[in-house]
Design a protein around this motif. Structure first.
Motif, PDB file in Angstrom:
ATOM      1  N   ALA A 280       0.940  -1.202   0.199  1.00 49.70           N
ATOM      2  CA  ALA A 280       0.525  -0.389  -0.189  1.00 49.70           C
ATOM      3  C   ALA A 280       1.101   1.011  -0.178  1.00 49.70           C
ATOM      4  O   ALA A 280       0.295   1.953  -0.042  1.00 49.70           O
ATOM      5  CB  ALA A 280      -1.272  -0.395   1.817  1.00 49.70           C
ATOM      6  N   GLY A 283       2.719   0.822  -3.671  1.00 44.62           N
ATOM      7  CA  GLY A 283       2.026   0.353  -4.343  1.00 44.62           C
ATOM      8  C   GLY A 283       2.337  -1.010  -5.129  1.00 44.62           C
ATOM      9  O   GLY A 283       3.181  -1.318  -5.323  1.00 44.62           O
ATOM     10  N   GLY A 293       0.677   3.878  -4.794  1.00 45.49           N
ATOM     11  CA  GLY A 293       0.203   3.658  -3.297  1.00 45.49           C
ATOM     12  C   GLY A 293       0.678   4.823  -2.816  1.00 45.49           C
ATOM     13  O   GLY A 293       0.599   5.904  -4.063  1.00 45.49           O
TER      14      GLY A 293
END
Length: 505
Positions: A280, A283, A293
């Protein structure tokens, strides 16, 4: 029968890739085949197109139909190719005239012939314009964002029947209002006039805003680290047109703004929780499509990591490359996606697990090993990339009783003037902020005066490494720009060296 070619766009990374849709209608048993690494959502487009064509009053041939998607080695996903597939079939069966490569289509088809909006149209329109497309036909729900791309004629349609009328010059398409300005208050996260005390930190953040420098704030809980960081974005100038397009494309791809929303004109402020995963934060890529992300979402804006030592190590160490290069290479088997990640980083941390080891640290209950392990979570290579390191102390009662200080608008004006001076200096370069200037260029062509150079050399002889020296020189230029000086002097270098400290060592 016949062959027709129509151009569409599919998402790839944060941009779009032009796809040639070839429709071949030949004698044989009735069938429909889709070739060219089509994901299930793309392969199903043949049935959506069939129902839409028939329900719109046109003819679907009882022939062998082959739909080729080129480039054939590029995975294709989503529903954006529904419209070009339907148009290609109609052109191949001579129900409409064949089209040139200067026209492109994007949109999802309903079974009743309705043309629905799809995500990522802004990025697709930019890609189409760069590839020589002059006419871009989209759903009415996507037309506002597509019309932000200069040099592109955007035609909005609501259904397949209206689209055919447009192609036959019987209809001009839907009238769409101008793209609404996005309501984006620069001071939504607060104003600097609300800050009492912290004169050093306020000045440091002004320097960071003027030069694009990364910054870290060390202090006990409740001292004002988060308050200062949240107000930092109010010092930054609005995004230019290209930056606004890029930022809006990324945030639309991530689903953070709705289709048809206005352009993001203010730099984004991204503040993830410390429980965020590495995926997260950095990405990921799925079916060739970038899932942005936090680093990419913060591009052209600010990434704020509160309680920085609590973040997982892969999240923190994964920022090293973006902090230097302004981009992030996400590599998967058989593909690499380059994601933008040119952000300003602000770290906030307590001095120890209990947060009281500031000054004499009389209230601290942590042992020496606990303190060391806590701050060692912020590695030396990561902290070496932070230009400005500031320690905050609790404001005194006298500070808290002071009248309001300078507002964000007043400071932002000085920041804008300093950036303008830097922009003039770097007009012929590929960068426009002091923080982005290569150290080799600064040393050879833009050194400080003799006294400042001597001070910098003495600092290097006492252990300042080459990267740190480059960052000090960049900050010195920012300080000179804030004072409208043509060259950094001894005071500018000394101030830059002092801001390079901050208690994280």
């Amino acid at each position: 029968m016949s062959l027709a070619e129509v151009w569409g766009v599919v998402p790839a990374g944060i941009s779009g890739v032009m796809v040639k849709v070839e429709v071949d209608v030949a004698r044989g048993l009735p069938s429909v085949g889709v070739v060219g690494l089509a994901h299930t959502s793309v392969a199903e487009a043949r049935w959506r197109a069939r129902s839409a064509i028939v329900n719109s009053g046109f003819t679907w041939p009882n022939s062998r139909i082959t739909i080729g998607l080129s480039p054939a080695d590029l995975p294709k996903t989503g529903t954006s190719l529904d419209l070009p597939i339907a148009v290609g079939l109609l052109a191949a069966t001579s129900q409409i005239a064949k089209l040139g490569s200067n026209v492109s289509f994007i949109g999802e088809l309903g079974l009743d012939g309705a043309i629905k909006p799809v995500p990522g149209v802004l990025a697709a329109a930019i890609s189409a314009q760069r590839h020589g497309v002059s006419t871009f036909i989209v759903s009415a729900g996507n037309s506002r964002e597509a019309r932000e791309v200069e040099g592109l004629e955007v035609i909005a349609v609501t259904n397949l029947r209206q689209l055919i009328a447009v192609l036959r010059n019987e209809d001009a398409g839907e009238e769409v209002d101008q793209f609404p300005a996005m309501i984006d208050d620069a001071n939504a996260l607060g104003d600097f006039s609300e800050v009492r005390g912290h004169d050093v930190a306020r000045f440091a953040l002004e320097v960071a805003a003027a030069g694009g420098h990364h910054c870290s704030l060390l202090g006990e809980p409740g001292v004002g680290k988060t308050m200062l960081a949240q107000r930092f974005v109010s010092l930054l100038p609005e995004l230019n047109q290209q930056q606004a397009l890029d930022v809006t494309s990324v945030h639309a791809l991530a689903g953070r703004i709705e289709s048809g929303h206005g352009l993001l004109r203010r730099p984004p402020f991204i503040a993830p929780h410390h429980s965020i995963s590495a995926g997260a934060m950095l990405g990921s890529v799925r079916n060739g499509v970038l899932l942005p992300g936090a680093l990419t979402l913060a591009s052209e804006g600010v990434l704020f990591l509160d309680e920085a030592p609590e973040f997982d190590r892969p999240c923190l160490e994964g920022m090293r490359q973006p902090l230097e290069q302004g981009s992030l290479a996400l590599m998967r088997v058989g593909q690499t996606v380059i994601a933008p990640a040119r952000f300003q980083l602000i770290l906030a941390a307590n001095p120890c697990p209990c947060g009281q080891a500031i000054g004499r640290g009389d209230g601290c209950t942590c042992g020496a090993q606990q303190k060391r392990r806590y701050l060692q979570k912020l590695s030396g290579p990561l902290m070496d990339r932070i230009d400005i390191r500031i320690s905050l102390t609790r404001p005194t009662d006298a500070h808290l009783r002071m009248s309001a200080g300078e507002s964000s608008d007043v400071i932002a004006q000085r920041v804008l003037l300093a950036r303008d001076r830097a922009h003039v200096r770097w007009t012929n370069e590929s960068w426009n902020l002091n923080a982005q200037a290569p150290g080799s260029v600064l040393r050879s062509s833009y050194p400080p005066d003799a006294a400042g150079q001597g001070l910098l050399e003495r600092a290097e002889s006492r252990g300042l490494n080459p990267r740190g020296s480059d960052r000090v020189l960049r900050m010195a230029w920012t300080l000179a720009d804030l004072e409208a000086q043509d060259q950094p002097n001894n005071d500018h270098v000394a101030t830059a060296l002092s801001m390079r400290g901050g208690g994280f060592e």
